[in-house]
Scaffold this motif. Structure first.
Motif, PDB file in Angstrom:
ATOM      1  N   PHE A 121       0.872  -1.337  -0.061  1.00  0.00           N
ATOM      2  CA  PHE A 121       0.151  -0.137   0.167  1.00  0.00           C
ATOM      3  C   PHE A 121       0.836   1.258   0.004  1.00  0.00           C
ATOM      4  O   PHE A 121       0.581   2.123  -0.809  1.00  0.00           O
ATOM      5  CB  PHE A 121      -1.003   0.001   1.355  1.00  0.00           C
ATOM      6  CG  PHE A 121      -1.804   1.223   1.423  1.00  0.00           C
ATOM      7  CD1 PHE A 121      -2.702   1.414   0.526  1.00  0.00           C
ATOM      8  CD2 PHE A 121      -1.548   2.005   2.567  1.00  0.00           C
ATOM      9  CE1 PHE A 121      -3.542   2.693   0.679  1.00  0.00           C
ATOM     10  CE2 PHE A 121      -2.434   3.204   2.631  1.00  0.00           C
ATOM     11  CZ  PHE A 121      -3.424   3.503   1.815  1.00  0.00           C
ATOM     12  N   GLY A 122       1.904   1.354   0.745  1.00  0.00           N
ATOM     13  CA  GLY A 122       2.737   2.451   0.809  1.00  0.00           C
ATOM     14  C   GLY A 122       3.486   2.676  -0.588  1.00  0.00           C
ATOM     15  O   GLY A 122       3.472   3.916  -0.876  1.00  0.00           O
ATOM     16  N   GLY A 139      -1.188  -6.912   2.302  1.00  0.00           N
ATOM     17  CA  GLY A 139      -0.306  -5.890   1.671  1.00  0.00           C
ATOM     18  C   GLY A 139      -0.560  -4.494   1.955  1.00  0.00           C
ATOM     19  O   GLY A 139      -0.157  -3.595   0.876  1.00  0.00           O
ATOM     20  N   HIS A 140      -1.147  -4.336   3.196  1.00  0.00           N
ATOM     21  CA  HIS A 140      -1.447  -2.749   3.631  1.00  0.00           C
ATOM     22  C   HIS A 140      -0.240  -2.123   4.396  1.00  0.00           C
ATOM     23  O   HIS A 140      -0.392  -1.237   4.610  1.00  0.00           O
ATOM     24  CB  HIS A 140      -2.696  -2.799   4.294  1.00  0.00           C
ATOM     25  CG  HIS A 140      -3.205  -1.433   4.363  1.00  0.00           C
ATOM     26  ND1 HIS A 140      -4.025  -1.181   3.137  1.00  0.00           N
ATOM     27  CD2 HIS A 140      -3.366  -0.812   5.470  1.00  0.00           C
ATOM     28  CE1 HIS A 140      -4.633   0.269   3.659  1.00  0.00           C
ATOM     29  NE2 HIS A 140      -4.258   0.354   4.869  1.00  0.00           N
ATOM     30  N   SER A 141       1.020  -2.617   4.292  1.00  0.00           N
ATOM     31  CA  SER A 141       2.173  -1.994   5.060  1.00  0.00           C
ATOM     32  C   SER A 141       2.554  -0.781   3.906  1.00  0.00           C
ATOM     33  O   SER A 141       1.866  -0.544   3.077  1.00  0.00           O
ATOM     34  CB  SER A 141       3.501  -3.001   5.108  1.00  0.00           C
ATOM     35  OG  SER A 141       3.375  -3.474   3.839  1.00  0.00           O
ATOM     36  N   TYR A 149     -10.243   0.499   9.055  1.00  0.00           N
ATOM     37  CA  TYR A 149     -10.154  -0.011   7.818  1.00  0.00           C
ATOM     38  C   TYR A 149     -10.487  -1.578   8.112  1.00  0.00           C
ATOM     39  O   TYR A 149      -9.377  -2.258   8.713  1.00  0.00           O
ATOM     40  CB  TYR A 149      -9.054   0.317   6.925  1.00  0.00           C
ATOM     41  CG  TYR A 149      -8.999  -0.336   5.598  1.00  0.00           C
ATOM     42  CD1 TYR A 149     -10.203  -0.168   4.763  1.00  0.00           C
ATOM     43  CD2 TYR A 149      -8.116  -0.926   5.171  1.00  0.00           C
ATOM     44  CE1 TYR A 149     -10.262  -0.555   3.577  1.00  0.00           C
ATOM     45  CE2 TYR A 149      -7.820  -1.532   3.660  1.00  0.00           C
ATOM     46  CZ  TYR A 149      -9.270  -1.526   2.986  1.00  0.00           C
ATOM     47  OH  TYR A 149      -9.150  -1.825   1.801  1.00  0.00           O
ATOM     48  N   LEU A 150     -11.789  -2.280   7.790  1.00  0.00           N
ATOM     49  CA  LEU A 150     -11.672  -3.602   7.988  1.00  0.00           C
ATOM     50  C   LEU A 150     -11.172  -4.550   7.054  1.00  0.00           C
ATOM     51  O   LEU A 150     -11.235  -5.810   7.359  1.00  0.00           O
ATOM     52  CB  LEU A 150     -13.455  -3.708   8.181  1.00  0.00           C
ATOM     53  CG  LEU A 150     -14.015  -3.070   9.275  1.00  0.00           C
ATOM     54  CD1 LEU A 150     -15.504  -3.311   9.153  1.00  0.00           C
ATOM     55  CD2 LEU A 150     -13.349  -3.327  10.675  1.00  0.00           C
ATOM     56  N   GLU A 151     -10.792  -3.997   5.817  1.00  0.00           N
ATOM     57  CA  GLU A 151     -10.160  -5.245   4.722  1.00  0.00           C
ATOM     58  C   GLU A 151      -8.595  -5.399   5.249  1.00  0.00           C
ATOM     59  O   GLU A 151      -7.937  -5.481   4.217  1.00  0.00           O
ATOM     60  CB  GLU A 151     -10.346  -4.509   3.477  1.00  0.00           C
ATOM     61  CG  GLU A 151     -11.920  -4.069   3.264  1.00  0.00           C
ATOM     62  CD  GLU A 151     -12.757  -5.333   3.256  1.00  0.00           C
ATOM     63  OE1 GLU A 151     -12.401  -6.312   3.017  1.00  0.00           O
ATOM     64  OE2 GLU A 151     -13.702  -5.078   4.046  1.00  0.00           O
ATOM     65  N   LEU A 152      -8.483  -5.595   6.571  1.00  0.00           N
ATOM     66  CA  LEU A 152      -7.042  -5.782   6.801  1.00  0.00           C
ATOM     67  C   LEU A 152      -7.057  -7.360   7.285  1.00  0.00           C
ATOM     68  O   LEU A 152      -8.185  -7.653   7.976  1.00  0.00           O
ATOM     69  CB  LEU A 152      -6.463  -5.014   8.059  1.00  0.00           C
ATOM     70  CG  LEU A 152      -6.222  -3.696   7.565  1.00  0.00           C
ATOM     71  CD1 LEU A 152      -5.835  -2.783   8.748  1.00  0.00           C
ATOM     72  CD2 LEU A 152      -5.544  -3.315   6.467  1.00  0.00           C
ATOM     73  N   SER A 153      -5.982  -8.282   7.329  1.00  0.00           N
ATOM     74  CA  SER A 153      -6.084  -9.522   7.742  1.00  0.00           C
ATOM     75  C   SER A 153      -5.987  -9.736   9.132  1.00  0.00           C
ATOM     76  O   SER A 153      -5.121  -8.671   9.870  1.00  0.00           O
ATOM     77  CB  SER A 153      -4.989 -10.484   7.107  1.00  0.00           C
ATOM     78  OG  SER A 153      -3.925 -10.258   7.513  1.00  0.00           O
ATOM     79  N   VAL A 154      -6.578 -10.851   9.840  1.00  0.00           N
ATOM     80  CA  VAL A 154      -6.232 -10.905  11.168  1.00  0.00           C
ATOM     81  C   VAL A 154      -4.797 -11.010  11.490  1.00  0.00           C
ATOM     82  O   VAL A 154      -4.385 -10.623  12.457  1.00  0.00           O
ATOM     83  CB  VAL A 154      -7.145 -12.363  11.685  1.00  0.00           C
ATOM     84  CG1 VAL A 154      -6.560 -12.570  13.024  1.00  0.00           C
ATOM     85  CG2 VAL A 154      -8.688 -11.733  11.533  1.00  0.00           C
ATOM     86  N   GLN A 210       6.978   5.241  18.262  1.00  0.00           N
ATOM     87  CA  GLN A 210       6.036   5.137  16.822  1.00  0.00           C
ATOM     88  C   GLN A 210       5.372   4.016  17.296  1.00  0.00           C
ATOM     89  O   GLN A 210       5.478   2.756  17.743  1.00  0.00           O
ATOM     90  CB  GLN A 210       7.026   5.003  15.641  1.00  0.00           C
ATOM     91  CG  GLN A 210       8.034   3.478  15.658  1.00  0.00           C
ATOM     92  CD  GLN A 210       8.131   2.885  14.198  1.00  0.00           C
ATOM     93  OE1 GLN A 210       7.348   3.265  13.303  1.00  0.00           O
ATOM     94  NE2 GLN A 210       9.121   2.233  14.159  1.00  0.00           N
ATOM     95  N   TYR A 211       4.064   3.952  16.353  1.00  0.00           N
ATOM     96  CA  TYR A 211       3.266   2.699  15.998  1.00  0.00           C
ATOM     97  C   TYR A 211       3.933   2.165  14.760  1.00  0.00           C
ATOM     98  O   TYR A 211       3.570   2.618  13.806  1.00  0.00           O
ATOM     99  CB  TYR A 211       1.720   3.172  15.866  1.00  0.00           C
ATOM    100  CG  TYR A 211       0.721   1.873  15.698  1.00  0.00           C
ATOM    101  CD1 TYR A 211       1.048   0.693  16.312  1.00  0.00           C
ATOM    102  CD2 TYR A 211      -0.329   2.075  14.988  1.00  0.00           C
ATOM    103  CE1 TYR A 211       0.249  -0.587  16.163  1.00  0.00           C
ATOM    104  CE2 TYR A 211      -1.115   1.037  14.724  1.00  0.00           C
ATOM    105  CZ  TYR A 211      -0.879   0.153  15.291  1.00  0.00           C
ATOM    106  OH  TYR A 211      -1.835  -1.576  15.139  1.00  0.00           O
ATOM    107  N   PRO A 212       4.492   0.817  14.865  1.00  0.00           N
ATOM    108  CA  PRO A 212       5.583   0.524  13.713  1.00  0.00           C
ATOM    109  C   PRO A 212       4.796  -0.105  12.504  1.00  0.00           C
ATOM    110  O   PRO A 212       4.731  -1.224  12.037  1.00  0.00           O
ATOM    111  CB  PRO A 212       6.285  -0.642  14.548  1.00  0.00           C
ATOM    112  CG  PRO A 212       5.624  -1.126  15.439  1.00  0.00           C
ATOM    113  CD  PRO A 212       4.491   0.041  16.052  1.00  0.00           C
ATOM    114  N   VAL A 213       3.939   0.706  11.948  1.00  0.00           N
ATOM    115  CA  VAL A 213       3.231   0.534  10.654  1.00  0.00           C
ATOM    116  C   VAL A 213       3.605   1.546   9.560  1.00  0.00           C
ATOM    117  O   VAL A 213       2.931   1.804   8.623  1.00  0.00           O
ATOM    118  CB  VAL A 213       1.653   0.495  10.903  1.00  0.00           C
ATOM    119  CG1 VAL A 213       1.419  -0.715  11.657  1.00  0.00           C
ATOM    120  CG2 VAL A 213       1.066   1.712  11.402  1.00  0.00           C
ATOM    121  N   ASN A 214       4.624   2.187  10.007  1.00  0.00           N
ATOM    122  CA  ASN A 214       5.019   3.646   9.396  1.00  0.00           C
ATOM    123  C   ASN A 214       6.032   3.500   7.890  1.00  0.00           C
ATOM    124  O   ASN A 214       6.690   2.666   7.685  1.00  0.00           O
ATOM    125  CB  ASN A 214       5.488   4.408  10.356  1.00  0.00           C
ATOM    126  CG  ASN A 214       4.850   4.633  11.404  1.00  0.00           C
ATOM    127  OD1 ASN A 214       3.637   5.303  11.104  1.00  0.00           O
ATOM    128  ND2 ASN A 214       5.273   4.805  12.489  1.00  0.00           N
TER     129      ASN A 214
END
Length: 484
Positions: A64-65, A104-106, A163-168, A440-444
């Motif tokens: 996604f990035g 793949g939302h990283s 966003y709900l289209e993320l995986s568990v 940081q919240y490590p999704v950056n």
């Protein structure tokens, strides 16, 4: 494709250039991409498929990035958990890196692996069991589908991301924060049990009561010690409806005061907040709060708004179904995809700011920030209670309350100079917050060194090191995080 072929593997389009990808400990020789075909032919029978065609490899090198692109030599779409066991054992023998990929939302190549193997978890997507207080799901299940399933029995996970289209598996690897976090913690705080494949290729079951060391190393562990393949998640009774309150403020201190008030007394089920650009320049602040209910019981507006000093006459109140509220981003995402903006680079920055520093930091940022600095992406600002957080690797500042401050940037125009500027701004703002005691919240999308990671995980750095040595001694898993 016939059944026999799908149980084995597909090998096509492998590039013939001699890129070194690993070391074959059986043959005592270096492995290059040119010799990888014969290596993959030594795989045992699989229930899924290994792909090496250019289209699949290219897709696995984009997230996604859309900033970092690392191309693997193979992509596994597993047909079973045992496929993941087999591929990790295979990769370990040949000293090839492996990374799991959910949706793949990283934003900075975290699930990518240069000249390694990507495991596409989306093919493991079965909901195994919905009980009165828990649900058992594969890691590839997305939260929207899980929620639709549990709502049929009047139940819901306590915390859901915006966003709900993320995986568990994806959100449990980082934490999973949302509007109900002030009540229930993050998603990892609501996990009862996990099934994990470690870096040694072993299947392990773990929980607070069984194999706890692995449990706490994997939840919010950024994929370093194991790949989550199945999760048992707590459920609570679900309401059918939501009353949504949008309250606007012109003053930052008044806004954050009211946010602290409503999370402390827990009058709302859901609390978030945003910075909104004014047409005349500058910023105003939106407190987004919601009360969940099922008729004939309805929320008491006077009690919910008592003592709040928002700008009178600007409030907006509406009712939605519980699912439509939680899934409210779906129309926006569909629109962004339709105009192509969803594929633009997204140099996101998510920070946890100490309670004592939030007004100072945010006001400094707001004084110089423009819409161009975010590409008109949303800016989130809301508090959560740290006493709800139970997992050691989910790192937040000290104090009873911390604020999530997130600049969800879109690079517009989507060129390298825009991306570079945003990445540099991210690093500067991270350092400023770090020096104030923030994390940081490590999704950056942010450059992070070994020393940065060491500082991030202390005082649990030695714990993570020991867990890595125990569960992934050959450092096979998730190199994209750049920790080891």
């Amino acid at each position: 494709m016939n059944h026999h072929t799908s149980r084995r593997l597909i090998l096509k389009g492998l590039v013939a250039s001699a890129i070194v990808i690993g070391f074959d400990v059986c043959e005592r020789s270096w492995v290059t991409s040119a010799s990888a075909t014969s290596i993959f032919e030594s795989l045992p029978a699989l229930d899924g498929v290994v792909y090496t065609d250019n289209a699949t490899l290219t897709a696995a090198s984009v997230d996604f990035g859309n900033i970092v692109h690392r191309q693997p030599i193979a992509v596994l779409k597993p047909g079973s958990i045992n496929d993941i066991v087999q591929i990790i054992q295979f990769a370990r023998r040949h000293q090839i890196k492996v990374a799991a990929r959910g949706q793949g939302h990283s934003t900075y190549g975290q699930p990518q692996v240069e000249a390694g193997i990507v495991i596409e978890m989306s093919t493991l997507n079965k909901i195994h069991f919905v009980g009165t207080d828990r649900v058992v799901v594969d890691a590839g299940v997305v939260w929207s589908r899980l929620l639709q399933q549990t709502l049929q029995q009047g139940l819901t996970p306590p915390v859901l991301t915006d966003y709900l289209e993320l995986s568990v598996g994806g959100t449990l690897s980082v934490g999973g924060i949302g509007g109900a976090t002030h009540r229930y913690g993050v998603q990892v705080d609501n996990v009862l049990e996990l099934e994990v494949v470690t870096g040694t290729g072993q299947i392990e079951t773990c929980s607070q009561w069984q194999n706890r060391h692995l449990f706490t190393a994997v939840l919010a562990g950024l994929g370093q010690c194991g790949i989550i393949v199945k999760a048992t998640i707590k459920l609570i009774p679900a309401a059918t409806n939501t009353r949504v309150f949008q309250l606007y403020y012109d003053d930052l201190a008044t806004f954050t005061h009211d946010q602290r008030l409503v999370i402390n007394d827990e009058r709302f089920d859901y609390v978030e907040g945003q910075m909104i650009a004014k047409d005349t320049g500058g910023w105003r602040y939106l407190l987004e709060a919601a009360s969940f209910y099922s008729p004939p019981n309805i929320p008491n507006k006077s009690l919910l708004l008592a003592g709040l000093t928002y700008t009178q006459g600007t409030e907006q109140i509406e009712d939605k179904t519980y699912f439509d509220f939680l899934n409210r981003l779906a129309p926006t995402v569909a629109f962004l995809k339709s105009i192509g903006v969803w594929s633009y680079p997204h140099p996101w920055l998510n920070l946890f700011v100490p309670n004592s520093a939030v007004e100072t930091l945010v006001s400094e940022v707001a004084a110089n920030l423009t819409l161009a600095d975010t590409g008109q992406g949303p800016i989130l600002l809301y508090p959560v209670k740290t006493k709800r957080f139970q997992l050691p690797l989910f790192r937040v500042p000290k104090g009873e309350i911390v604020f999530l401050f997130a600049l969800l940037r879109t690079a517009d125009p989507p060129n390298s100079s825009t991306v570079t500027k945003m990445l540099n701004d991210n690093r500067k703002l991270f350092e400023k917050n770090r020096d104030l005691g923030g994390y940081q919240y490590p999704v950056n999308a942010i450059s992070f060194s070994f020393q940065d990671w060491k500082q991030h995980f202390r005082p649990f750095w030695r714990y993570l090191i020991s867990a890595k040595r125990r569960y992934d001694p050959d450092n096979v898993l998730t190199p994209g995080q750049g920790i080891f």
